[in-house]
Design an enzyme around this catalytic site. Structure first.
Site, PDB file in Angstrom:
ATOM      1  N   SER A   1       0.857  -1.183   0.000  1.00 28.28           N
ATOM      2  CA  SER A   1       0.000   0.000   0.000  1.00 28.28           C
ATOM      3  C   SER A   1       0.891   1.229   0.000  1.00 28.28           C
ATOM      4  O   SER A   1       1.901   1.268   0.713  1.00 28.28           O
ATOM      5  CB  SER A   1      -0.899  -0.008   1.240  1.00 28.28           C
ATOM      6  OG  SER A   1      -1.781   1.082   1.219  1.00 28.28           O
TER       7      SER A   1
ATOM      8  N   HIS B   1      -2.341   7.319  -4.730  1.00 30.01           N
ATOM      9  CA  HIS B   1      -2.460   6.177  -3.821  1.00 30.01           C
ATOM     10  C   HIS B   1      -2.582   4.911  -4.662  1.00 30.01           C
ATOM     11  O   HIS B   1      -3.203   4.918  -5.728  1.00 30.01           O
ATOM     12  CB  HIS B   1      -3.716   6.345  -2.949  1.00 30.01           C
ATOM     13  CG  HIS B   1      -4.211   5.057  -2.351  1.00 30.01           C
ATOM     14  ND1 HIS B   1      -5.308   4.374  -2.858  1.00 30.01           N
ATOM     15  CD2 HIS B   1      -3.760   4.326  -1.299  1.00 30.01           C
ATOM     16  CE1 HIS B   1      -5.502   3.281  -2.133  1.00 30.01           C
ATOM     17  NE2 HIS B   1      -4.586   3.222  -1.183  1.00 30.01           N
TER      18      HIS B   1
ATOM     19  N   ARG C   1      -3.417  -6.360  -2.875  1.00 34.92           N
ATOM     20  CA  ARG C   1      -3.444  -7.217  -1.687  1.00 34.92           C
ATOM     21  C   ARG C   1      -4.009  -8.598  -2.040  1.00 34.92           C
ATOM     22  O   ARG C   1      -4.735  -8.764  -3.025  1.00 34.92           O
ATOM     23  CB  ARG C   1      -4.269  -6.563  -0.582  1.00 34.92           C
ATOM     24  CG  ARG C   1      -5.686  -6.247  -0.989  1.00 34.92           C
ATOM     25  CD  ARG C   1      -6.404  -5.344   0.016  1.00 34.92           C
ATOM     26  NE  ARG C   1      -7.747  -5.031  -0.442  1.00 34.92           N
ATOM     27  CZ  ARG C   1      -8.045  -4.037  -1.256  1.00 34.92           C
ATOM     28  NH1 ARG C   1      -7.092  -3.241  -1.709  1.00 34.92           N
ATOM     29  NH2 ARG C   1      -9.291  -3.815  -1.630  1.00 34.92           N
TER      30      ARG C   1
ATOM     31  N   GLY D   1      -3.384  -3.828  14.076  1.00 29.97           N
ATOM     32  CA  GLY D   1      -2.290  -3.614  13.130  1.00 29.97           C
ATOM     33  C   GLY D   1      -1.289  -2.603  13.664  1.00 29.97           C
ATOM     34  O   GLY D   1      -1.486  -2.000  14.721  1.00 29.97           O
ATOM     35  N   ARG D   2      -0.222  -2.399  12.913  1.00 29.85           N
ATOM     36  CA  ARG D   2       0.828  -1.467  13.345  1.00 29.85           C
ATOM     37  C   ARG D   2       0.393  -0.040  13.009  1.00 29.85           C
ATOM     38  O   ARG D   2       0.335   0.355  11.844  1.00 29.85           O
ATOM     39  CB  ARG D   2       2.148  -1.800  12.648  1.00 29.85           C
ATOM     40  CG  ARG D   2       3.305  -0.923  13.119  1.00 29.85           C
ATOM     41  CD  ARG D   2       4.611  -1.413  12.510  1.00 29.85           C
ATOM     42  NE  ARG D   2       5.743  -0.709  13.064  1.00 29.85           N
ATOM     43  CZ  ARG D   2       6.353   0.325  12.458  1.00 29.85           C
ATOM     44  NH1 ARG D   2       5.896   0.776  11.299  1.00 29.85           N
ATOM     45  NH2 ARG D   2       7.412   0.891  13.020  1.00 29.85           N
TER      46      ARG D   2
END
EC number: 1.3.3.3
Length: 301
Positions: free
Chosen positions: A94, A108, A112, A261-262
């Protein structure tokens, strides 16, 4: 049973991250990506790369992640009960690019792959992704180049694929509370598996590889355009829309934050600077008004 080669997908994603970072560094010339490798406690990890304060790009983030677990998050199984009781893997690249010059659009892209497996049963898998463009001072020729790149890469996969995924993109990147699109769109697809693994993977590769072909010629065309405080202020104001969309509507951001998530990698898409202005109205006949009047609703390119 069809062979689903998740190792080939991961190899492609890592290579794509490398290629995109190299292309952006070559264009910027004054800044390099910093890499941050991270691990997820529940399984998996990734490598985040951020370029900051370059001559062309104020900030560019290109993130690879590969997370896995023995049990699907409740938020995922609520919509797909057939995934309950399966182990899962999710991987993707991403990226979001915020240029310095207001005449270069923000861009952008994301590709995935998701797979949920259970012993003795066929895996459940799908691909998703796309790319979209967010100009502040749009040029028709730039938007047409962007969409022509999308049309060209879609053509081998079916006559109607560009139109389907363009419309999906227009609908997805829409801010209902503003009644405007985030930008001029591009491609968006999700849950892609009906073509079988090989064709679905090939299309996802085409989308990922097509991003640089669509974006860099626009950057090269606009990076030396002179601008002043007025354009910079408008760029920062419109970046506020990016923040609004990502924090309120974007499924990937919301899923990432809700599933542990991070955070630093998830919020890497945020612009380094943005601003809001109460009841802003562009002046009639201005370049800013042109954006509102001609580019923030879906249209054919």
């Amino acid at each position: 049973m069809e062979h689903v080669d998740k190792h080939a997908v991961k190899a492609f994603l890592l290579s794509l991250q490398d290629q995109i970072c190299q292309s952006l560094e070559s264009q910027d010339k004054s800044a390099a990506f910093e890499q941050d490798e991270w691990q997820r406690e529940q399984g998996g990890g990734g490598r985040s790369r951020v370029l900051r304060q370059g001559s062309v790009f104020e900030q560019a983030g290109v993130n690879f992640s590969h997370v896995f677990g023995t049990k699907m998050p409740a938020s995922a199984t609520a919509h797909r009960p057939e995934l309950a009781g399966r182990s899962f893997e999710a991987m993707g690249v991403s990226l979001v690019i915020h240029p310095n010059n207001p005449y270069i659009p923000t861009s952008h892209a994301n590709v995935r792959f998701f797979i949920a497996e259970k012993e003795g049963e066929a895996p459940v898998w799908w691909f998703g992704g796309g790319f979209d463009l967010t100009p502040f001072y749009p040029f028709e020729e730039d938007c047409q180049h962007w969409h022509n790149t999308a049309k060209y890469l879609c053509a081998p996969f079916g006559d109607d694929i560009y139109e389907q995924h363009k419309v999906w993109c227009d609908k997805y990147f829409f801010l209902p509370h503003r009644n405007e699109t985030r930008g001029v769109g591009g491609l968006f697809f999700d849950d892609l598996n009906e073509w079988g693994f090989e064709k679905s993977f090939a299309y996802t590769q085409a989308v990922g590889n097509g991003f640089i072909d669509g974006y860099l010629p626009i950057v090269q065309r606009r990076q030396d355009t002179p601008y002043g405080e007025r354009e910079r202020e408008f760029q920062l104001y419109r970046r506020g829309r990016y923040v609004e969309f990502n924090l309120v509507y974007d499924r990937g951001t919301l899923f990432g934050l809700q599933s542990g998530g991070r955070t630093e990698s998830i919020l890497m898409s945020m612009p380094p600077l943005a601003r809001w202005e109460y009841c802003y109205e562009p002046k009639a006949g201005s370049a800013e008004a042109d954006l509102y009047e001609n580019y923030l609703q879906p249209r054919e390119w």
